[in-house]
Design a protein around this motif. Structure first.
Motif, PDB file in Angstrom:
ATOM      1  N   UNK A   1      40.830  41.257  38.544  1.00 22.73           N
ATOM      2  CA  UNK A   1      39.867  40.212  38.871  1.00 22.73           C
ATOM      3  C   UNK A   1      38.680  40.318  37.931  1.00 22.73           C
ATOM      4  N   UNK A   2      37.855  39.288  37.911  1.00 19.75           N
ATOM      5  CA  UNK A   2      36.661  39.262  37.068  1.00 19.75           C
ATOM      6  C   UNK A   2      35.438  39.513  37.937  1.00 19.75           C
ATOM      7  N   UNK A   3      34.709  40.580  37.630  1.00 23.80           N
ATOM      8  CA  UNK A   3      33.541  40.978  38.416  1.00 23.80           C
ATOM      9  C   UNK A   3      32.276  40.551  37.691  1.00 23.80           C
TER      10      UNK A   3
ATOM     11  N   UNK B   1      33.286  35.641  51.741  1.00 27.32           N
ATOM     12  CA  UNK B   1      32.643  34.338  51.593  1.00 27.32           C
ATOM     13  C   UNK B   1      33.259  33.647  50.380  1.00 27.32           C
ATOM     14  N   UNK B   2      34.405  33.008  50.565  1.00 26.80           N
ATOM     15  CA  UNK B   2      35.097  32.376  49.434  1.00 26.80           C
ATOM     16  C   UNK B   2      34.395  31.110  48.960  1.00 26.80           C
ATOM     17  N   UNK B   3      34.610  30.790  47.707  1.00 27.28           N
ATOM     18  CA  UNK B   3      34.051  29.573  47.108  1.00 27.28           C
ATOM     19  C   UNK B   3      35.070  29.000  46.141  1.00 27.28           C
ATOM     20  N   UNK B   4      35.080  27.673  46.012  1.00 28.92           N
ATOM     21  CA  UNK B   4      36.039  26.990  45.140  1.00 28.92           C
ATOM     22  C   UNK B   4      35.281  26.071  44.188  1.00 28.92           C
ATOM     23  N   UNK B   5      35.667  26.115  42.914  1.00 30.05           N
ATOM     24  CA  UNK B   5      35.108  25.214  41.905  1.00 30.05           C
ATOM     25  C   UNK B   5      36.243  24.438  41.249  1.00 30.05           C
TER      26      UNK B   5
ATOM     27  N   UNK C   1      35.835  36.734  40.762  1.00 27.15           N
ATOM     28  CA  UNK C   1      36.696  35.592  40.480  1.00 27.15           C
ATOM     29  C   UNK C   1      38.154  36.029  40.559  1.00 27.15           C
ATOM     30  N   UNK C   2      38.927  35.354  41.398  1.00 30.13           N
ATOM     31  CA  UNK C   2      40.321  35.714  41.604  1.00 30.13           C
ATOM     32  C   UNK C   2      41.244  35.008  40.619  1.00 30.13           C
ATOM     33  N   UNK C   3      40.892  33.802  40.199  1.00 31.39           N
ATOM     34  CA  UNK C   3      41.730  33.076  39.263  1.00 31.39           C
ATOM     35  C   UNK C   3      41.625  31.580  39.443  1.00 31.39           C
ATOM     36  N   UNK C   4      42.359  30.844  38.616  1.00 27.61           N
ATOM     37  CA  UNK C   4      42.392  29.385  38.682  1.00 27.61           C
ATOM     38  C   UNK C   4      43.798  28.947  39.071  1.00 27.61           C
TER      39      UNK C   4
ATOM     40  N   UNK D   1      39.027  30.025  42.322  1.00 23.79           N
ATOM     41  CA  UNK D   1      38.727  30.654  43.614  1.00 23.79           C
ATOM     42  C   UNK D   1      37.970  31.954  43.393  1.00 23.79           C
ATOM     43  N   UNK D   2      36.845  32.099  44.098  1.00 26.35           N
ATOM     44  CA  UNK D   2      36.020  33.300  43.998  1.00 26.35           C
ATOM     45  C   UNK D   2      35.586  33.730  45.389  1.00 26.35           C
ATOM     46  N   UNK D   3      35.151  34.961  45.485  1.00 30.66           N
ATOM     47  CA  UNK D   3      34.424  35.394  46.681  1.00 30.66           C
ATOM     48  C   UNK D   3      33.044  35.839  46.216  1.00 30.66           C
ATOM     49  N   UNK D   4      32.027  35.522  47.017  1.00 23.65           N
ATOM     50  CA  UNK D   4      30.650  35.718  46.590  1.00 23.65           C
ATOM     51  C   UNK D   4      29.884  36.624  47.539  1.00 23.65           C
TER      52      UNK D   4
END
Length: 217
Positions: free
Chosen positions: A208-210, A170-174, A147-150, A183-186
């Motif tokens: 970052x949060x792992x 492989x980025x993802x957005x919530x 997780x990169x941040x909000x 924003x995260x990468x998975x």
């Protein structure tokens, strides 16, 4: 809020090409290891092994210190010439010189049950692309989510999403709290974790949060 959601969907999912998730693969490895094998058992209630499964003394499984869960190892007994294929689902043995702990059933196949220990050679027959674990902790499955941040700036998220995608991530957005974008990468594999963290640090994300992540079969 509906307009916000629409903008997010258009920018993030409509304008970017979605990457395919990696598929599980298998293969034969030239890896070998020599040392002493032993066998172990546990309470009749069947406590959990290190990957979250119930210990089964009648299964052809084993404990190894580092091989990914789900790896199938061929154990060659150097004393008897017999061999047995076992699946790694536990950790150990923690005795100097010992390299694998077999279940009683596996020990009987190579006729080392009565002897207790025996010199063996290990050979990998199969290694799963995704380690087989019942847990969702970093290192158990071999896959990570970072997780990169909000962010509140939609355009900024889109720019970062595009850059990460171009780098092969492989980025993802919530959408969180109806106003922020997380924003995260998975699906970061274990062997790419450290390199990925270095790249993210160079992009301005040193903290970052792992998280561990289950692979969606």
């Amino acid at each position: 809020m509906k307009t916000f959601r629409l903008v997010v969907l258009v920018l993030i999912y409509g304008l970017c090409t979605l990457a395919l998730l990696p598929s599980a693969e298998s293969g034969v490895s030239p890896w070998y290891e020599e040392g002493i094998a032993s066998w172990y058992t546990s309470d009749p209630d069947g406590p959990l092994t290190a990957n979250g499964e119930r210990f089964d003394p009648n299964a052809l499984s084993a404990a190894h210190k580092s091989l990914p869960f789900g790896t199938v190892v061929r154990v060659h007994d150097k004393s008897t010439g017999l061999q047995v294929d076992v699946r790694i689902n536990d950790r150990g043995p923690y005795v100097d010189g010992r390299i694998i702990d077999l279940t009683p059933a596996a020990a009987r196949v190579i006729q080392m049950y009565e002897r207790g220990i025996s010199p063996v050679t290990l050979e990998i027959v199969y290694e799963p692309k995704v380690p087989e674990s019942q847990y969702n902790r970093p290192g158990d499955t071999g896959w990570y989510k970072i997780q990169l941040g909000a962010f509140s700036n939609t355009r900024r998220v889109y720019e970062l999403y595009s850059k990460l995608h171009d780098l092969g991530f492989k980025p993802a957005v919530e959408i969180i709290d109806e106003r922020l974008l997380r924003l995260s990468i998975r699906w970061i594999p274990e062997d790419e974790k450290d390199a990925s963290l270095k790249i993210l640090s160079s992009l301005g994300f040193p903290d970052v949060l792992l998280r561990g992540e289950e692979f969606p079969y």
